[in-house]
Design a protein around this motif. Structure first.
Motif, PDB file in Angstrom:
ATOM      1  N   THR A  91       0.609  -1.109   0.247  1.00  0.00           N
ATOM      2  CA  THR A  91      -0.098  -0.281  -0.132  1.00  0.00           C
ATOM      3  C   THR A  91       0.860   1.192   0.475  1.00  0.00           C
ATOM      4  N   ILE A  92       0.464   1.925  -0.641  1.00  0.00           N
ATOM      5  CA  ILE A  92       1.127   3.575  -0.885  1.00  0.00           C
ATOM      6  C   ILE A  92       0.160   4.742  -0.038  1.00  0.00           C
ATOM      7  N   GLU A  93       1.213   5.203   0.566  1.00  0.00           N
ATOM      8  CA  GLU A  93       1.066   6.648   1.162  1.00  0.00           C
ATOM      9  C   GLU A  93       0.728   7.773   0.493  1.00  0.00           C
ATOM     10  N   VAL A  94      -0.431   8.313   0.830  1.00  0.00           N
ATOM     11  CA  VAL A  94       0.013   9.938   0.514  1.00  0.00           C
ATOM     12  C   VAL A  94      -0.676  10.528   1.287  1.00  0.00           C
ATOM     13  N   VAL A  95      -0.336  11.379   1.251  1.00  0.00           N
ATOM     14  CA  VAL A  95       0.081  12.522   2.631  1.00  0.00           C
ATOM     15  C   VAL A  95      -0.584  13.612   1.516  1.00  0.00           C
ATOM     16  N   ALA A  96      -2.099  14.639   1.713  1.00  0.00           N
ATOM     17  CA  ALA A  96      -2.532  15.928   1.522  1.00  0.00           C
ATOM     18  C   ALA A  96      -2.040  16.599   2.062  1.00  0.00           C
ATOM     19  N   ALA A  97      -0.800  17.494   2.106  1.00  0.00           N
ATOM     20  CA  ALA A  97      -0.323  18.787   2.600  1.00  0.00           C
ATOM     21  C   ALA A  97      -2.120  19.635   3.354  1.00  0.00           C
ATOM     22  N   GLY A  98      -3.084  19.132   3.157  1.00  0.00           N
ATOM     23  CA  GLY A  98      -4.769  19.944   3.484  1.00  0.00           C
ATOM     24  C   GLY A  98      -5.689  19.222   4.125  1.00  0.00           C
ATOM     25  N   SER A  99      -6.685  19.811   4.073  1.00  0.00           N
ATOM     26  CA  SER A  99      -7.402  20.081   4.722  1.00  0.00           C
ATOM     27  C   SER A  99      -8.768  18.196   4.453  1.00  0.00           C
ATOM     28  N   PRO A 100      -9.519  17.747   4.434  1.00  0.00           N
ATOM     29  CA  PRO A 100      -9.930  16.743   3.682  1.00  0.00           C
ATOM     30  C   PRO A 100     -10.936  18.196   2.778  1.00  0.00           C
ATOM     31  N   GLY A 101     -11.340  17.445   1.511  1.00  0.00           N
ATOM     32  CA  GLY A 101     -12.664  18.327   1.234  1.00  0.00           C
ATOM     33  C   GLY A 101     -11.710  19.487   0.193  1.00  0.00           C
ATOM     34  N   GLY A 102     -10.055  19.545   0.740  1.00  0.00           N
ATOM     35  CA  GLY A 102      -9.509  20.868   0.234  1.00  0.00           C
ATOM     36  C   GLY A 102      -9.041  20.330  -1.470  1.00  0.00           C
ATOM     37  N   GLY A 103      -8.030  21.062  -2.134  1.00  0.00           N
ATOM     38  CA  GLY A 103      -7.672  21.087  -3.332  1.00  0.00           C
ATOM     39  C   GLY A 103      -6.964  19.937  -3.115  1.00  0.00           C
ATOM     40  N   LEU A 104      -5.745  20.107  -2.318  1.00  0.00           N
ATOM     41  CA  LEU A 104      -4.725  19.062  -2.119  1.00  0.00           C
ATOM     42  C   LEU A 104      -5.267  17.237  -1.680  1.00  0.00           C
ATOM     43  N   ASP A 105      -6.162  17.271  -0.607  1.00  0.00           N
ATOM     44  CA  ASP A 105      -7.311  16.682  -1.166  1.00  0.00           C
ATOM     45  C   ASP A 105      -7.574  15.478  -2.164  1.00  0.00           C
ATOM     46  N   THR A 106      -7.899  16.768  -2.297  1.00  0.00           N
ATOM     47  CA  THR A 106      -8.994  15.945  -4.101  1.00  0.00           C
ATOM     48  C   THR A 106      -8.019  15.598  -5.024  1.00  0.00           C
ATOM     49  N   ARG A 134      -7.103  12.209  -4.284  1.00  0.00           N
ATOM     50  CA  ARG A 134      -8.406  11.048  -4.299  1.00  0.00           C
ATOM     51  C   ARG A 134      -8.867  10.903  -5.739  1.00  0.00           C
ATOM     52  N   VAL A 135      -8.499  11.891  -6.536  1.00  0.00           N
ATOM     53  CA  VAL A 135      -9.558  12.176  -7.785  1.00  0.00           C
ATOM     54  C   VAL A 135      -7.893  11.003  -8.756  1.00  0.00           C
ATOM     55  N   VAL A 136      -6.391  11.256  -8.699  1.00  0.00           N
ATOM     56  CA  VAL A 136      -5.107  10.269  -9.416  1.00  0.00           C
ATOM     57  C   VAL A 136      -5.761   9.302  -8.544  1.00  0.00           C
ATOM     58  N   ASP A 137      -6.309   8.392  -7.138  1.00  0.00           N
ATOM     59  CA  ASP A 137      -6.406   7.343  -6.940  1.00  0.00           C
ATOM     60  C   ASP A 137      -7.693   6.665  -7.474  1.00  0.00           C
ATOM     61  N   GLU A 138      -8.329   7.252  -7.048  1.00  0.00           N
ATOM     62  CA  GLU A 138     -10.136   7.331  -8.412  1.00  0.00           C
ATOM     63  C   GLU A 138      -9.668   7.103  -9.943  1.00  0.00           C
ATOM     64  N   ALA A 139      -8.426   7.562 -10.761  1.00  0.00           N
ATOM     65  CA  ALA A 139      -8.345   7.582 -12.104  1.00  0.00           C
ATOM     66  C   ALA A 139      -7.551   6.461 -12.045  1.00  0.00           C
ATOM     67  N   LEU A 140      -6.718   5.807 -11.182  1.00  0.00           N
ATOM     68  CA  LEU A 140      -5.475   5.209 -11.647  1.00  0.00           C
ATOM     69  C   LEU A 140      -6.578   3.973 -11.528  1.00  0.00           C
ATOM     70  N   LYS A 141      -7.937   3.735 -10.415  1.00  0.00           N
ATOM     71  CA  LYS A 141      -8.330   2.338 -10.361  1.00  0.00           C
ATOM     72  C   LYS A 141      -9.814   2.142 -11.705  1.00  0.00           C
ATOM     73  N   LYS A 142      -9.955   3.316 -11.744  1.00  0.00           N
ATOM     74  CA  LYS A 142     -10.456   3.471 -13.102  1.00  0.00           C
ATOM     75  C   LYS A 142      -9.885   3.172 -14.496  1.00  0.00           C
ATOM     76  N   ALA A 143      -8.841   3.051 -14.679  1.00  0.00           N
ATOM     77  CA  ALA A 143      -8.894   2.709 -15.541  1.00  0.00           C
ATOM     78  C   ALA A 143      -7.421   1.718 -15.778  1.00  0.00           C
ATOM     79  N   ASP A 144      -7.838   1.191 -14.564  1.00  0.00           N
ATOM     80  CA  ASP A 144      -7.189  -0.160 -14.244  1.00  0.00           C
ATOM     81  C   ASP A 144      -5.171  -0.144 -14.313  1.00  0.00           C
ATOM     82  N   LEU A 145      -5.356   0.980 -13.963  1.00  0.00           N
ATOM     83  CA  LEU A 145      -3.644   1.371 -13.756  1.00  0.00           C
ATOM     84  C   LEU A 145      -3.273   0.932 -12.558  1.00  0.00           C
ATOM     85  N   GLN A 146      -3.852   0.636 -11.337  1.00  0.00           N
ATOM     86  CA  GLN A 146      -3.189   0.884  -9.852  1.00  0.00           C
ATOM     87  C   GLN A 146      -2.866  -0.748  -9.754  1.00  0.00           C
TER      88      GLN A 146
END
Length: 328
Positions: free
Chosen positions: A34-49, A52-64
């Motif tokens: 498992t890879i830990e991704v540290v977002a330098a911001g609060s949940p829901g902010g730009g850095l958190d988003t 989560r979007v990179v995570d989502e995209a890798l899954k959906k594109a079957d690249l994770q």
């Protein structure tokens, strides 16, 4: 006695081998956990988003190849997150999502950690910054404002969400290029993008510099107008009529980007893995659809390009902040 000593040496050798194999620096079959991704911001902010979007995209594109766990560390304007990543040293299983604060905070003296204490991996996307006025403003284009500033740098008051920031640079850099003294331009910081827009629409501030996504709904509602955008090229579709600084003959473009970083001594093999993986991801329809969904723009840069452009950005920012007395 000699046999016992030999057995001890053998056991010590085996232990050393096991420790070496379990070291976080090992990139054999990377990634294999498992890879830990540290977002330098609060949940829901730009850095958190973006994390989560990179995570989502890798899954959906079957690249994770391995799952992400996302850890939010937004304290100290992101300094807590950078301190955490710096301590990871060469661990390829800890990543960081950050903005240009990765070098700005060092310039203004809130941390000693700069771009030398992280490994640039990828710039993933950008937003663009805009100058916005009320719908009934007497200003119909950005050059009118710049002309007034050239005559009197204190003639127009600007609002931004925070100082120092890209919003602020989107005022000072074009003004400087136009021959205006940036130290005399009044720039007021408000608490947030929403508060900033309230101040504009309430008639308390003449012009604001903010993200396109913060402004577009108010423009579509007929309450505000956009006079300039910081994109390097003219945009398409409904944004095609918005002038860029470059289209006005002002050699300025500003990316309001989000990127991914690794610890300072991240192994080259891990960096190469992410160059290949993310380089493949950004070409997929999945990624393009997610950019559009979030109102983002493609600004992908691989590790080498990202590092080079970070150094250029840092120099520009340091010189400008020093000239207005905000650099340490």
């Amino acid at each position: 006695m000699m046999m016992k000593f030999s057995k001890v040496l053998l056991i010590l050798g085996l232990v050393a081998s096991l420790v070496a194999c379990s070291s976080t620096t090992s990139t054999d079959n990377y990634p294999n956990k498992t890879i830990e991704v540290v977002a330098a911001g609060s949940p829901g902010g730009g850095l958190d988003t973006i994390a989560r979007v990179v995570d989502e995209a890798l899954k959906k594109a079957d690249l994770q190849d391995q799952p992400f766990t996302i850890k939010n560390l937004g304290g100290g304007g992101g300094n807590e997150a950078r301190a955490y990543i710096e301590k990871q040293d060469d661990n390829p299983y800890s990543l960081l999502t950050e903005s240009n604060r990765v070098f700005v905070n060092e310039i203004v003296g809130t941390t000693d950690l700069g771009i030398e204490e992280v490994t640039p991996i990828a710039r993933m996307m950008t937003e663009y910054l805009v100058w916005v006025v009320k719908e009934d403003s007497a200003y119909t284009d950005a050059k009118q404002i710049l002309d007034d500033l050239k005559e009197d740098p204190s003639a127009v008051q600007f609002g931004v969400g925070t100082i120092p920031s890209n919003d602020q640079m989107n005022i000072l850099r074009p003004a400087m290029e136009y021959g205006v003294d940036p130290t005399k331009i009044p720039v007021v910081a408000f608490k947030s993008g929403g508060d900033l827009m309230t101040q504009l629409l309430g008639g308390h501030i003449q012009v604001i510099s903010t993200g396109l996504s913060e402004a577009i709904q108010h423009v579509e509602a007929g309450n505000a107008r956009i006079l300039a955008i910081s994109s390097p090229e003219q945009l398409n579709g409904e944004l095609a009529d918005i002038p860029t600084w470059k289209s006005m003959g002002i050699d300025v473009s500003i990316l309001h980007w989000r990127g991914i970083f690794g610890p300072p001594n991240m192994p080259e093999e891990a960096v190469k893995y992410w160059d290949e993986k993310l380089g493949e991801l950004v070409k997929t329809d999945t990624w393009k659809e997610l950019l559009e969904k979030h109102g983002w723009f493609d600004a992908y840069a691989d590790s080498a390009t990202f590092k080079e452009e970070l150094e250029e950005e840092k120099e520009i920012m340091a010189n400008l902040l020093e000239s207005i007395g905000l650099a340490e």
